[in-house]
Design an enzyme around this catalytic site. Structure first.
Site, PDB file in Angstrom:
ATOM      1  N   ASP A   1      40.101  34.134  58.395  1.00 33.64           N
ATOM      2  CA  ASP A   1      38.818  33.981  57.710  1.00 33.64           C
ATOM      3  C   ASP A   1      37.926  35.154  58.106  1.00 33.64           C
ATOM      4  OD1 ASP A   1      36.283  33.192  56.794  1.00 33.64           O
ATOM      5  OD2 ASP A   1      36.595  31.089  57.347  1.00 33.64           O
TER       6      ASP A   1
ATOM      7  N   TYR B   1      24.944  35.875  45.824  1.00 33.67           N
ATOM      8  CA  TYR B   1      25.984  36.852  45.497  1.00 33.67           C
ATOM      9  C   TYR B   1      25.381  38.238  45.320  1.00 33.67           C
ATOM     10  CZ  TYR B   1      30.099  38.868  43.223  1.00 33.67           C
ATOM     11  OH  TYR B   1      31.175  39.669  42.900  1.00 33.67           O
TER      12      TYR B   1
ATOM     13  N   VAL C   1      36.231  41.553  36.720  1.00 29.87           N
ATOM     14  CA  VAL C   1      37.637  41.939  36.809  1.00 29.87           C
ATOM     15  C   VAL C   1      38.503  40.730  36.453  1.00 29.87           C
ATOM     16  CG1 VAL C   1      39.423  42.935  38.283  1.00 29.87           C
ATOM     17  CG2 VAL C   1      37.027  43.543  38.663  1.00 29.87           C
TER      18      VAL C   1
END
Length: 270
Positions: A75, A170, A203
């Site tokens: 992680d 984000y 993408v």
């Protein structure tokens, strides 16, 4: 001969999507790979994340190119886990020359929780990028050579996709990656270690092409305008990002550092 013969690349988020594409492209150019991915679900992420089987497929594809690969679940929020993966990977394939801080998530905040998705996306997409570099850069410093590419986004240059909560987190994280890149470039470029960031538009990977996001756009058709490209394509392919990264980490880009490189079909020109 490839442009990256004899190099070792450390790639996060390598189980699928852009990370897998980068691993394959760099292997095609002669690099060996140290690949990590969380390979488990983060609760605030609505779409299905990568699995151990996905990471095993990346291993298979790289080995099919006759390149060496060491893969481990880790992680990026856990610096100690990344340092362990680097240490064990370097024993297997050699000291790292290239760092690709690619791992990222895009929670949508559909639960209505305004806090946890924001915190998770900052932890993975920003702190995780910092941890990736800190874990792997000692080998580059020891060689006084190398290249680092941090994966940001068009949202790291423009920020049109956030409306509070996860989307805003984000955009904030991807803007923060630019700050990390410039700070690392000032620190490391005098040691012959180049640092750049890459800024893709949407993408065609499972992070974008999944039933959850498709339903969101279908239910809110106007929301797609915030991520619309100038060129007549809804998204680019992972290989388009991999090709740009392969250039940035090669000697063809030996004097390019501190650059924010869009691969965005004109998104940022809008």
């Amino acid at each position: 001969m490839g442009k990256l013969d004899g190099k070792v690349a450390f790639i996060t988020g390598a189980a699928r999507g852009q990370g897998r594409s980068h691993a394959i492209k760099l292997a095609e150019e002669g690099a060996d790979i140290i690949a990590v991915d969380i390979c488990s679900q983060i609760e605030s992420v609505e779409y299905d994340m990568a699995t151990p089987e996905d990471l095993a497929e990346t291993v298979r594809l790289v080995e099919a190119l006759d390149r060496r690969i060491f893969a481990q679940q880790a992680d990026v929020r856990d610096l100690a886990a990344l340092e362990k993966a680097v240490k064990e990977g370097e024993v297997t394939v050699g000291p790292i020359d290239i760092i690709l801080a690619n791992a990222g998530i895009a929670p949508l905040g559909l639960s209505g929780d305004r806090e946890q998705p924001f915190l998770d996306v900052i932890d993975v997409n920003l702190t995780g990028v910092y941890n990736t570099v800190i874990a792997a850069v000692p080998s580059l410093i020891a060689k006084q050579a190398g290249s680092i590419v941090l994966t940001s986004s068009t949202q790291g240059l423009k920020g049109t996709g956030g409306n509070g909560g996860a989307g805003t987190g984000y955009a904030a994280a991807k803007h923060g990656v630019v700050g990390l890149m410039r700070s690392f470039a000032n620190w490391l470029s005098p040691q012959n270690i180049r640092v750049n960031s890459i800024h893709p538009t949407g993408v065609a990977t499972p992070m974008v092409q999944n039933p959850v996001l498709e339903k969101l756009f279908a239910d809110n058709p106007d929301s797609g305008d915030a991520v619309k490209n100038l060129m007549p394509v809804p998204w680019v392919e992972a290989i388009d990002i991999s090709n740009a990264i392969a250039f940035l980490v090669s000697d063809d880009a030996r004097y390019i550092t501190g650059v924010t490189l869009p691969v965005d079909a004109g998104f940022n020109a809008r």
